[in-house]
Design a protein around this motif. Structure first.
Motif, short mmCIF file in Angstrom:
data_model
loop_
_atom_site.label_atom_id
_atom_site.label_comp_id
_atom_site.label_asym_id
_atom_site.label_seq_id
_atom_site.Cartn_x
_atom_site.Cartn_y
_atom_site.Cartn_z
N GLU A 551 -19.28 -8.88 -7.13
CA GLU A 551 -20.27 -8.01 -7.78
C GLU A 551 -19.91 -7.76 -9.24
O GLU A 551 -20.77 -7.80 -10.13
CB GLU A 551 -20.39 -6.69 -7.02
N LYS A 552 -18.64 -7.50 -9.48
CA LYS A 552 -18.21 -7.22 -10.85
C LYS A 552 -18.43 -8.44 -11.76
O LYS A 552 -18.91 -8.31 -12.90
CB LYS A 552 -16.74 -6.81 -10.86
N LEU A 553 -18.08 -9.62 -11.27
CA LEU A 553 -18.20 -10.84 -12.09
C LEU A 553 -19.67 -11.17 -12.37
O LEU A 553 -20.01 -11.65 -13.45
CB LEU A 553 -17.51 -12.02 -11.39
N LEU A 554 -20.54 -10.91 -11.40
CA LEU A 554 -21.97 -11.17 -11.64
C LEU A 554 -22.49 -10.31 -12.79
O LEU A 554 -23.35 -10.73 -13.56
CB LEU A 554 -22.78 -10.88 -10.38
N GLN A 555 -21.93 -9.13 -12.92
CA GLN A 555 -22.40 -8.20 -13.96
C GLN A 555 -21.74 -8.45 -15.32
O GLN A 555 -22.35 -8.18 -16.36
CB GLN A 555 -22.11 -6.76 -13.51
N THR A 556 -20.53 -8.98 -15.33
CA THR A 556 -19.78 -9.03 -16.59
C THR A 556 -19.42 -10.44 -17.06
O THR A 556 -18.92 -10.60 -18.17
CB THR A 556 -18.46 -8.25 -16.43
N HIS A 557 -19.68 -11.48 -16.25
CA HIS A 557 -19.19 -12.81 -16.59
C HIS A 557 -20.35 -13.82 -16.59
O HIS A 557 -20.76 -14.30 -15.52
CB HIS A 557 -18.11 -13.24 -15.59
N PRO A 558 -20.87 -14.19 -17.76
CA PRO A 558 -22.03 -15.09 -17.84
C PRO A 558 -21.78 -16.45 -17.19
O PRO A 558 -22.67 -17.00 -16.54
CB PRO A 558 -22.25 -15.24 -19.34
N TYR A 559 -20.56 -16.99 -17.36
CA TYR A 559 -20.26 -18.30 -16.78
C TYR A 559 -20.31 -18.22 -15.25
O TYR A 559 -20.86 -19.11 -14.59
CB TYR A 559 -18.88 -18.76 -17.25
N TYR A 560 -19.73 -17.17 -14.67
CA TYR A 560 -19.76 -17.00 -13.22
C TYR A 560 -21.20 -16.82 -12.74
O TYR A 560 -21.60 -17.36 -11.70
CB TYR A 560 -18.91 -15.79 -12.81
N GLU A 561 -22.00 -16.05 -13.49
CA GLU A 561 -23.40 -15.85 -13.13
C GLU A 561 -24.14 -17.19 -13.12
O GLU A 561 -24.95 -17.46 -12.22
CB GLU A 561 -24.06 -14.89 -14.12
N GLN A 562 -23.81 -18.05 -14.10
CA GLN A 562 -24.44 -19.37 -14.14
C GLN A 562 -24.04 -20.21 -12.93
O GLN A 562 -24.88 -20.88 -12.32
CB GLN A 562 -24.02 -20.09 -15.44
#
Length: 571
Positions: A551-562
Motif C-alpha cells: 500500500e505504501k509503495l503504491l502511494q509513494t513509488h511511481p515505478y512500483y505503481e507502473q
C-alpha cells in the motif's frame, strides 16, 4: 619437460599410491627380469652340453624350471601392477571429484559440465592406462636391457658395442617427435572435453532441440568436432606410424649386423654355438623393450597432457568451508553498501537494506534487475565486490559454510528434480529422514494424495528432470523437500509463476504452510502474489529505489505503481 614430469610425480603422490605395494611390485619385477636373464645362460649351457655329449631330457629341466618361475612372476607382476594402478587412479578420481564438488560457483560459469566430466573420466583414464600398462613394463624393460648388456659384455664386448650404436640413434629419433606428441595430446584432450560439453548441453536439452527443429544444426556442429578429433587421431597415428617402424628398422639393422658378425665368430672358433644362441636370445630381450619404448614415450606425452589438465583443475580455488558456528537464534540479514560485478559488469550498486527474521520480504524489479544475484550472494555462491552482508552483527563469510547453507531452503520456479524416485528427490539433502517424516512433508506440501495414487507411490521414478510429472506435481515435491529440510530461511523464486490455476491454488496452500514462522525472501514475478508481504524492496538498474508495504509503495513509488499496472514483471 622436467616441469611436466614433476607434475605427473606430484599427481601420483596425491593419488595416495600404495608405495609399499609399488616397492614390492618392483622387487617381483626384478626377480622376473633375473629369471629371464638366466634363461639364455642356461640355454647356452644346454646347447654346449648337447654338442659335447648328446641330448638328454634331464638337461632341459633347469631351463623349464626357470621358465615356469618367470611365468609365475610375470602373472604376479601383472596383477600387482593393475592393482596398484587401479587403486591409485580410483583415489585420484575421488580427489578430483571431491575437488570439483567444492569448487566455487564462478568456475562452473565458465566451464561446461561435459568438460568437467572429461577431467574426471577421460584424463584420469589416460593416467591409469599409463601407470597400469606402461610404467612398470618400462622400468622392468630398462632392467632387462641393463642386465642383458652386462652379460653380453662378458660374452663378447665387441658385439655388445655394435648393439649399443642403436641407443643414440633411437634418442635422436624419439626426442623431437615426443614434443610434437605432447602438444597434439593436449589439443586432443581439450577438443574431447569440448565435445563432451556439447553432448551434455544438447542431451540435457533434447526437448528444446526437437521443438526448435535444430537437429541438423546440432548435427553439423557435432560433426565438425568429430572431424577435428579424427584429424588429431590421424596426426597421432602418423607419428606412431613413423616412430615404431623406424625404431624397429634401426634395431633390425643392428641385429643383422650382429648375426653376421656372430656367425663369423662361431666359424673362427672364437665363440661356441651355445654362446651365439645365448647372444641371440639376449638381443631379442633387448629389442623387445626398445620397440616398446616408442609406445611408452608416446603414451607418456599423452599422460603429461592429461596431467596438466587435471592439475589445472585441482589448482582451482575451493570454497572456504571452515568458520565459526552459526548463532542458534534467528537474526536479521543486512546488506551494507553491497556492490557486485560479474565479469566487470555492474549488477548491484550500493545496496543497503535489512531482511527481518520471521517475516516475508519480497524483491521486485524487471527481469535482469539482480534479484537472483542477491539470492546467490546470500547463499555465498559468490562474494560481494564491495561492502558486506551481515547476519546479526557478523559478516556471513565468517560462518562455517556447511552450517550457513543448512539454514536455507530454496524453491525455484522450475522445481529441479533428479532422475530417481519420488522418495530420493524429497529426501535429497536430508538422507536420514524417516518414512513418517517424508509422508508428513508430502502432506504439508499437498502432494501426498497424488503420490499415493501412483502405482509405486514413493518409489515411482520421476524421469530426467521430473518429465513424468506435471508442473504442479514437481513444484509440490520441491516444496515437500524444503519442508523436510525445515530451513530457518526460505528462498522462493516465485514457485507459482508458470502454473495453471488449479495447480497454483494447491502450490500456494503448500507455500503458506512452508513460510509460516520463518524468514522468507521472495522473488516476485507477479505483484499480485506478494501484496501480503511484510516488506517489499524495489530495485531499478541494480540500485534500491524504494521499500515498504504494498500500500505504501503504491502511494509513494511511481515505478512500483507502473509495475503494478502491468501486473507481470517480465513484460
Amino acid at each position: 619437460m622436467q616441469r611436466k614430469v614433476k607434475q605427473l610425480y606430484t599427481l601420483m603422490n596425491r593419488s595416495q599410491m600404495a608405495k609399499s605395494q609399488f616397492v614390492f611390485l618392483f622387487f617381483i619385477s626384478i626377480l622376473e627380469v633375473a629369471a629371464g636373464l638366466a634363461v639364455p645362460l642356461l640355454t647356452m649351457k644346454l646347447i654346449n652340453q648337447i654338442s659335447d655329449s648328446g641330448f638328454a631330457f634331464t638337461s632341459l629341466l633347469p631351463v623349464m624350471g626357470v621358465l615356469v618361475v618367470q611365468a609365475v612372476l610375470s602373472a604376479v607382476t601383472f596383477y600387482m601392477m593393475r592393482r596398484v594402478g587401479e587403486g591409485a587412479v580410483a583415489n585420484l578420481r575421488t580427489e578430483v571429484w571431491d575437488h570439483m564438488l567444492h569448487l566455487r560457483l564462478p568456475y562452473y560459469d565458465v566451464h561446461e559440465s561435459g568438460e568437467t566430466m572429461s577431467r574426471i573420466t577421460q584424463d584420469t583414464n589416460v593416467v591409469k592406462e599409463f601407470v597400469t600398462e606402461q610404467l612398470v613394463s618400462f622400468v622392468s624393460g630398462l632392467f632387462t636391457i641393463l642386465g642383458a648388456v652386462i652379460v653380453l659384455l662378458w660374452i663378447d664386448w665387441k658385439m655388445t658395442l655394435l648393439l649399443l650404436l642403436a641407443v643414440p640413434l633411437t634418442i635422436f629419433v624419439m626426442y623431437p617427435l615426443g614434443d610434437k606428441m605432447y602438444e597434439l595430446s593436449k589439443a586432443n584432450q581439450d577438443e574431447l572435453a569440448s565435445f563432451g560439453g556439447r553432448l551434455g548441453r544438447i542431451l540435457s536439452n533434447i526437448r528444446l532441440v526437437k521443438a526448435s527443429q535444430t537437429e541438423r544444426q546440432e548435427l553439423e556442429g557435432g560433426k565438425a568436432q568429430i572431424q577435428q578429433l579424427y584429424r588429431f587421431g590421424m596426426k597421432e597415428a602418423k607419428i606412431v606410424a613413423v616412430l615404431t617402424p623406424l625404431m624397429t628398422l634401426i634395431m633390425m639393422i643392428v641385429l643383422i649386423a650382429i648375426f653376421g658378425y656372430g656367425g663369423s665368430q662361431v666359424a673362427s672358433g672364437a665363440i661356441s654355438s651355445g654362446e651365439l644362441v645365448a647372444i641371440m636370445i639376449y638381443l631379442v630381450q633387448i629389442i623387445m623393450p626398445f620397440t616398446q619404448m616408442a609406445t611408452f614415450f608416446t603414451d607418456l606425452q599423452k599422460t603429461l597432457g592429461a596431467t596438466e589438465r587435471i592439475v589445472e583443475a585441482l589448482d582451482e580455488t575451493r570454497e572456504v568451508r571452515e568458520g565459526k558456528p552459526v548463532p542458534s537464534a534467528s537474526l536479521p540479514i543486512r546488506f551494507d553498501n553491497v556492490s557486485f560485478r560479474y565479469n566487470e559488469k555492474p549488477v548491484l550498486i550500493g545496496m543497503t537494506f535489512t531482511i527481518e527474521p520471521n517475516a516475508t520480504t519480497a524483491f521486485v524489479s524487471r527481469s535482469g534487475g539482480g534479484k537472483t544475484t542477491m539470492f546467490s550472494l546470500i547463499e555465498r555462491f559468490y562474494e560481494v565486490t564491495e561492502g558486506q552482508i551481515l547476519y546479526g552483527n557478523e559478516r556471513i563469510e565468517t560462518f562455517d559454510l556447511n552450517e550457513w547453507r543448512a539454514l536455507f531452503g530454496y524453491v525455484s520456479q522450475n522445481a529441479p528434480l533428479l532422475n530417481g524416485t519420488i522418495r530420493e528427490n524429497v529426501m535429497y539433502g536430508t538422507p536420514n529422514a524417516t518414512e513418517e517424516e517424508v509422508l508428513a512433508a508430502l502432506k504439508a506440501a499437498y502432494a501426498c494424495d497424488f503420490v499415493m495414487q501412483l502405482e509405486k507411490r514413493l518409489d515411482t521414478e520421476v524421469g530426467e528432470g521430473g518429465i513424468k510429472l506435471s508442473g504442479g506435481q514437481k513444484q509440490r515435491l520441491a516444496i515437500a523437500r524444503a519442508i523436510l529440510r525445515n530451513p530457518r530461511i526460505l528462498l522462493l523464486d516465485e514457485a507459482t509463476s508458470s502454473l495453471d490455476n488449479e495447480s497454483e491454488r494447491e502450490v500456494q496452500l503448500a507455500l503458506n504452510t512452508l513460510t509460516k514462522d520463518r524468514m522468507t525472501i521472495v522473488i516476485a514475478h507477479r505483484l499480485s502474489t506478494i501484496t501480503g508481504a511484510d516488506h517489499i524492496l524495489v530495485f531499478e538498474e541494480g540500485k534500491l529505489s524504494g521499500q515498504g508495504t504494498h500500500e505504501k509503495l503504491l502511494q509513494t513509488h511511481p515505478y512500483y505503481e507502473q509495475l503494478w499496472m502491468n501486473g507481470r514483471l517480465e513484460e
